[in-house]
Design a protein around this motif. Structure first.
Motif, short mmCIF file in Angstrom:
data_model
loop_
_atom_site.label_atom_id
_atom_site.label_comp_id
_atom_site.label_asym_id
_atom_site.label_seq_id
_atom_site.Cartn_x
_atom_site.Cartn_y
_atom_site.Cartn_z
N PRO A 199 0.81 -1.23 0.00
CA PRO A 199 0.00 0.00 0.00
C PRO A 199 0.83 1.28 0.00
CG PRO A 199 -0.16 -1.15 2.11
CD PRO A 199 0.51 -2.08 1.17
N GLU A 200 2.04 1.25 0.58
CA GLU A 200 2.86 2.46 0.58
C GLU A 200 3.47 2.74 -0.80
OE1 GLU A 200 4.23 5.12 3.41
OE2 GLU A 200 2.22 4.77 2.61
N VAL A 201 3.71 1.70 -1.59
CA VAL A 201 4.14 1.91 -2.98
C VAL A 201 3.02 2.61 -3.73
CG1 VAL A 201 4.90 0.82 -5.12
CG2 VAL A 201 5.68 -0.10 -2.92
N ALA A 202 1.80 2.13 -3.54
CA ALA A 202 0.64 2.78 -4.16
C ALA A 202 0.47 4.19 -3.64
CB ALA A 202 -0.62 1.96 -3.89
N GLY A 203 0.71 4.39 -2.34
CA GLY A 203 0.58 5.73 -1.76
C GLY A 203 1.56 6.70 -2.37
N LEU A 204 2.80 6.25 -2.58
CA LEU A 204 3.80 7.13 -3.19
C LEU A 204 3.43 7.45 -4.63
CD1 LEU A 204 6.44 8.67 -3.16
CD2 LEU A 204 7.63 6.55 -3.75
N GLU A 243 -6.64 9.54 -11.43
CA GLU A 243 -5.88 8.30 -11.26
C GLU A 243 -5.25 8.24 -9.87
OE1 GLU A 243 -2.20 5.72 -13.23
OE2 GLU A 243 -2.55 7.78 -13.87
N GLY A 244 -4.66 9.36 -9.43
CA GLY A 244 -4.04 9.40 -8.12
C GLY A 244 -5.04 9.13 -7.01
N VAL A 245 -6.22 9.74 -7.09
CA VAL A 245 -7.25 9.54 -6.06
C VAL A 245 -7.71 8.08 -6.03
CG1 VAL A 245 -9.64 10.10 -5.43
CG2 VAL A 245 -8.03 11.94 -6.03
N GLN A 249 -7.36 5.66 -2.84
CA GLN A 249 -8.52 5.06 -2.18
C GLN A 249 -8.36 3.56 -2.03
OE1 GLN A 249 -11.67 6.54 -4.73
NE2 GLN A 249 -12.10 8.28 -3.38
N ALA A 250 -7.82 2.92 -3.06
CA ALA A 250 -7.59 1.47 -2.99
C ALA A 250 -6.55 1.14 -1.92
CB ALA A 250 -7.15 0.94 -4.35
N ALA A 251 -5.52 1.97 -1.81
CA ALA A 251 -4.48 1.73 -0.80
C ALA A 251 -5.03 1.94 0.61
CB ALA A 251 -3.29 2.66 -1.05
N LEU A 252 -5.80 3.02 0.82
CA LEU A 252 -6.35 3.30 2.15
C LEU A 252 -7.33 2.22 2.59
CD1 LEU A 252 -6.98 7.16 1.90
CD2 LEU A 252 -5.16 6.00 3.18
N GLN A 261 0.86 7.45 2.06
CA GLN A 261 -0.59 7.48 1.91
C GLN A 261 -1.18 8.72 2.58
OE1 GLN A 261 -2.46 3.41 2.65
NE2 GLN A 261 -0.31 3.04 3.18
N ALA A 262 -0.67 9.06 3.77
CA ALA A 262 -1.17 10.24 4.47
C ALA A 262 -0.85 11.52 3.70
CB ALA A 262 -0.57 10.30 5.88
N GLN A 263 0.37 11.60 3.17
CA GLN A 263 0.73 12.77 2.36
C GLN A 263 -0.15 12.86 1.11
OE1 GLN A 263 4.92 13.78 1.64
NE2 GLN A 263 5.47 12.18 3.10
#
Length: 381
Positions: A199-204, A243-245, A249-252, A261-263
């Protein structure tokens, strides 16, 4: 000859050689020789399996060099057990190469340079131009990095957090020279996201897309900085934002919150606001609180003070700022902004001028100087 295609194949070819036992520097030299050979041969006789062709040729060139150099007798067992052509397994060698380039023994600048060279497939000249340093300087940096990781085996689990920090450093370099490092970082992070379910890869990746979507509006035609509140939101890249959103959303939804993800959530709230005045600052403060629980970073506290000033008023923001170290980068600029919002124009003008003297870039210094001049002119009027 498709240069982009060659660049996309290079990381896995290099990783295969390193996994087979070649040290990093020798493997990189062999891959470069194979690429030169490909440029010569492929236009006449294109291979059915380009990656397998490159691996075979690079491995043979490595073995030729090994045989020719008697000082490398410790590698003779490799010659006696030459693998067949092409990839030995279906494992993702490129992912291992990411981890190797982000080895903890490397400095951040060396890790970034090596990642761009080995994973990104950029030439030393391109990387040097992007960083605005002489090619010889960058060559030395990359050479030292290759020597540092030579002999490191692919038998330890990689640190995803370190890889992500390196990619974020690449992204933050932005654009200079003939290589767009922000776009390159997005490309590499997409590649990593396709190889590893984290999920953090997706978040970045989401964070990069959301920031990059505003890129065209960050500077005026004369090169001066345009603050977020003054940017033309009609020119933001809505496809990148969407795309970013969606990625965020999928990562969160996986409930494994991390700092990227928070950033990204904060960036998404900025991107979602139709106007600066409609920004949901209360939610942004809440996300900064989450980020502080994850990192407790002084920079995050500084940015949170700005958000508090927007959500609860400038005096609340100044109170939050008063708890922080005054030597923090941008501390004086933030104080100037909050004092201006509180109506203390004289103090704000003085602080803007002081912040300009501390600015780390010419564009930032010019922007802060203009802010001070604007308020001084209002005071005289």
């Amino acid at each position: 000859m498709d240069e982009a295609r060659l660049r996309s194949l290079t990381p896995n070819v290099l990783a295969v050689l390193v996994r087979r036992g070649a040290d990093f520097a020798a493997a990189e030299d062999a891959v470069q020789e194979a690429l030169v050979e490909a440029v010569r041969v492929w236009p006449i006789t294109p291979p059915r399996d380009p990656e397998g062709w490159l691996i075979t040729v690079a491995w043979r060139k490595f073995l030729d060099e090994t045989r020719a150099d008697t000082a490398r007798r410790r590698r003779e067992h490799l010659v006696d057990h030459e693998p067949g052509p092409g990839p030995a397994t279906s494992r993702d060698d490129t992912l291992q190469l990411y981890f190797l380039c982000a080895h903890p023994s490397l400095t951040p600048s060396s890790a970034v340079a090596l990642t761009l060279r080995a994973v990104g497939g950029l030439t030393t000249r391109q990387i040097a131009r992007a960083y605005l340093v002489p090619e010889a300087t960058m060559a030395q940096r990359i050479s030292r990095a290759k020597r540092t990781v030579s002999g490191v085996r692919f038998d330890q689990p990689g640190d995803v957090a370190t890889v992500l920090r390196v990619l974020y450093l690449v992204f933050n370099e932005g654009y200079s020279g003939d290589i767009d490092l922000a776009a390159e970082a997005i490309r590499l992070t997409r590649q990593l996201a396709a190889a590893i379910d984290h999920p953090e890869v997706a978040g970045l990746l989401a964070l990069m897309l959301l920031h990059h979507a505003r890129r065209a509006t960050r500077t005026a035609p004369d090169g001066s900085l345009v603050p977020l509140a003054e940017q033309d939101r009609g020119r933001w890249d809505t496809a990148s934002i969407a795309e970013g959103v969606a990625i965020l959303q999928a990562a969160l939804a996986r409930d494994r919150l991390g700092e990227f993800q928070a950033q990204a959530a904060i960036a998404a709230l900025h991107a979602d606001a139709p106007t600066a005045e409609e920004t949901d600052w209360v939610q942004i403060v809440e996300w900064y609180d989450e980020l502080l629980r994850l990192t407790d970073s002084p920079v995050v506290r500084l940015n949170r003070a700005v958000a508090v000033g927007q959500a609860d008023g400038p005096r609340a923001g100044l109170a939050a700022l008063a708890e922080l170290d005054g030597t923090l980068p941008r501390h004086t600029a933030v104080a100037a902004y909050l004092h201006e919002r509180d109506g203390d124009l004289a103090t704000a003008a003085r602080l803007y001028a002081e912040a300009a003297r501390k600015a780390s870039s010419l564009a930032e210094r010019d922007h802060l100087t203009r802010q001070a001049a604007r308020l001084n002119a209002r005071g005289r009027g």
